[in-house]
Write a protein that holds these residues in place. Structure first.
Motif, PDB file in Angstrom:
ATOM      1  N   ALA A  29      32.446  42.574  46.615  1.00  0.00           N
ATOM      2  CA  ALA A  29      31.263  43.315  46.164  1.00  0.00           C
ATOM      3  C   ALA A  29      31.297  43.579  44.655  1.00  0.00           C
ATOM      4  O   ALA A  29      30.374  44.166  44.104  1.00  0.00           O
ATOM      5  CB  ALA A  29      31.152  44.637  46.917  1.00  0.00           C
ATOM      6  N   GLY A  30      32.387  43.165  43.991  1.00  0.00           N
ATOM      7  CA  GLY A  30      32.495  43.364  42.548  1.00  0.00           C
ATOM      8  C   GLY A  30      33.127  44.667  42.133  1.00  0.00           C
ATOM      9  O   GLY A  30      33.138  45.012  40.960  1.00  0.00           O
ATOM     10  N   ASP A  38      42.931  35.121  37.934  1.00  0.00           N
ATOM     11  CA  ASP A  38      41.974  34.409  38.782  1.00  0.00           C
ATOM     12  C   ASP A  38      40.740  35.294  38.915  1.00  0.00           C
ATOM     13  O   ASP A  38      40.633  36.311  38.225  1.00  0.00           O
ATOM     14  CB  ASP A  38      42.582  34.046  40.145  1.00  0.00           C
ATOM     15  CG  ASP A  38      43.138  35.246  40.893  1.00  0.00           C
ATOM     16  OD1 ASP A  38      42.486  36.318  40.919  1.00  0.00           O
ATOM     17  OD2 ASP A  38      44.228  35.123  41.480  1.00  0.00           O
ATOM     18  N   ALA A  39      39.838  34.943  39.796  1.00  0.00           N
ATOM     19  CA  ALA A  39      38.573  35.671  39.914  1.00  0.00           C
ATOM     20  C   ALA A  39      38.749  37.113  40.390  1.00  0.00           C
ATOM     21  O   ALA A  39      37.861  37.944  40.193  1.00  0.00           O
ATOM     22  CB  ALA A  39      37.629  34.935  40.865  1.00  0.00           C
ATOM     23  N   THR A  40      39.895  37.434  40.971  1.00  0.00           N
ATOM     24  CA  THR A  40      40.076  38.775  41.522  1.00  0.00           C
ATOM     25  C   THR A  40      41.225  39.575  40.934  1.00  0.00           C
ATOM     26  O   THR A  40      41.316  40.771  41.178  1.00  0.00           O
ATOM     27  CB  THR A  40      40.284  38.708  43.054  1.00  0.00           C
ATOM     28  OG1 THR A  40      41.486  37.973  43.330  1.00  0.00           O
ATOM     29  CG2 THR A  40      39.095  38.064  43.748  1.00  0.00           C
ATOM     30  N   THR A  41      42.118  38.960  40.165  1.00  0.00           N
ATOM     31  CA  THR A  41      43.334  39.650  39.721  1.00  0.00           C
ATOM     32  C   THR A  41      43.480  39.649  38.205  1.00  0.00           C
ATOM     33  O   THR A  41      43.443  38.601  37.565  1.00  0.00           O
ATOM     34  CB  THR A  41      44.587  38.994  40.335  1.00  0.00           C
ATOM     35  OG1 THR A  41      44.434  38.947  41.759  1.00  0.00           O
ATOM     36  CG2 THR A  41      45.841  39.793  39.991  1.00  0.00           C
ATOM     37  N   THR A  42      43.670  40.850  37.658  1.00  0.00           N
ATOM     38  CA  THR A  42      43.940  41.043  36.236  1.00  0.00           C
ATOM     39  C   THR A  42      45.156  41.940  36.104  1.00  0.00           C
ATOM     40  O   THR A  42      45.277  42.936  36.816  1.00  0.00           O
ATOM     41  CB  THR A  42      42.731  41.705  35.534  1.00  0.00           C
ATOM     42  OG1 THR A  42      41.588  40.882  35.698  1.00  0.00           O
ATOM     43  CG2 THR A  42      42.988  41.931  34.053  1.00  0.00           C
ATOM     44  N   THR A  43      46.082  41.584  35.198  1.00  0.00           N
ATOM     45  CA  THR A  43      47.206  42.461  34.897  1.00  0.00           C
ATOM     46  C   THR A  43      46.969  43.086  33.527  1.00  0.00           C
ATOM     47  O   THR A  43      46.379  42.475  32.639  1.00  0.00           O
ATOM     48  CB  THR A  43      48.553  41.708  34.911  1.00  0.00           C
ATOM     49  OG1 THR A  43      48.482  40.577  34.044  1.00  0.00           O
ATOM     50  CG2 THR A  43      48.910  41.262  36.316  1.00  0.00           C
ATOM     51  N   VAL A  44      47.434  44.330  33.376  1.00  0.00           N
ATOM     52  CA  VAL A  44      47.197  45.094  32.151  1.00  0.00           C
ATOM     53  C   VAL A  44      48.531  45.662  31.667  1.00  0.00           C
ATOM     54  O   VAL A  44      49.296  46.223  32.455  1.00  0.00           O
ATOM     55  CB  VAL A  44      46.190  46.241  32.408  1.00  0.00           C
ATOM     56  CG1 VAL A  44      45.940  47.032  31.131  1.00  0.00           C
ATOM     57  CG2 VAL A  44      44.884  45.698  32.989  1.00  0.00           C
ATOM     58  N   TYR A  45      48.783  45.516  30.380  1.00  0.00           N
ATOM     59  CA  TYR A  45      50.028  45.926  29.739  1.00  0.00           C
ATOM     60  C   TYR A  45      49.674  46.906  28.623  1.00  0.00           C
ATOM     61  O   TYR A  45      48.862  46.576  27.762  1.00  0.00           O
ATOM     62  CB  TYR A  45      50.728  44.702  29.136  1.00  0.00           C
ATOM     63  CG  TYR A  45      50.835  43.531  30.088  1.00  0.00           C
ATOM     64  CD1 TYR A  45      52.034  43.248  30.718  1.00  0.00           C
ATOM     65  CD2 TYR A  45      49.731  42.719  30.361  1.00  0.00           C
ATOM     66  CE1 TYR A  45      52.143  42.169  31.599  1.00  0.00           C
ATOM     67  CE2 TYR A  45      49.830  41.650  31.244  1.00  0.00           C
ATOM     68  CZ  TYR A  45      51.032  41.385  31.858  1.00  0.00           C
ATOM     69  OH  TYR A  45      51.132  40.333  32.728  1.00  0.00           O
TER      70      TYR A  45
END
Length: 121
Positions: free
Chosen positions: A107-108, A56-63
């Motif tokens: 605030a980004g 979504d606009a605020t959440t990223t998962t990284v593998y």
């Protein structure tokens, strides 16, 4: 991962990730939630490939510690979609996943946060 044990938690040894051991070398790595593949990139021989999924606009998962991934940037994925397979790095064992969660505030500013709640830990 279909089955795993926690090797290290967020904050241990200054980690910004959770380290998980799969039940087998080369295990399938699956997206924890639906989203869009944001980045697919080699991050060096020591760490293999990285796949980042924006949920979504605020959440990223990284593998990380993947072999060449089976997804490409822009792919839409569902929860459980295989992103790739473990074993891409030379310094990380081929049955270990490093999993990160990055959140972006109003605030980004993007910061890594504890992935435990996303994984139900």
């Amino acid at each position: 991962l279909d089955a795993s044990v926690v090797l290290s938690r967020f904050g241990e040894g200054n980690n910004s990730f959770v380290s998980l051991r799969a039940d087998a070398e080369g295990a399938a790595v699956r997206s924890v939630r639906a989203g869009v593949v944001f980045t697919v990139a080699p991050i060096g021989a020591n760490d293999g490939y990285l796949v980042a999924v924006r949920h979504d606009a605020t959440t990223t998962t990284v593998y990380t510690n993947l072999r060449p991934p089976v997804v490409v940037t822009g792919d839409a994925v569902d929860a459980g979609t295989v992103l790739g397979y473990l074993g891409g790095g030379t310094l990380i064992p081929p049955d270990v996943l490093r999993f990160y969660v990055r959140r972006t505030d109003a605030a980004g500013n993007a910061v890594f946060v504890d992935p435990g709640p996303v994984l139900g830990l």
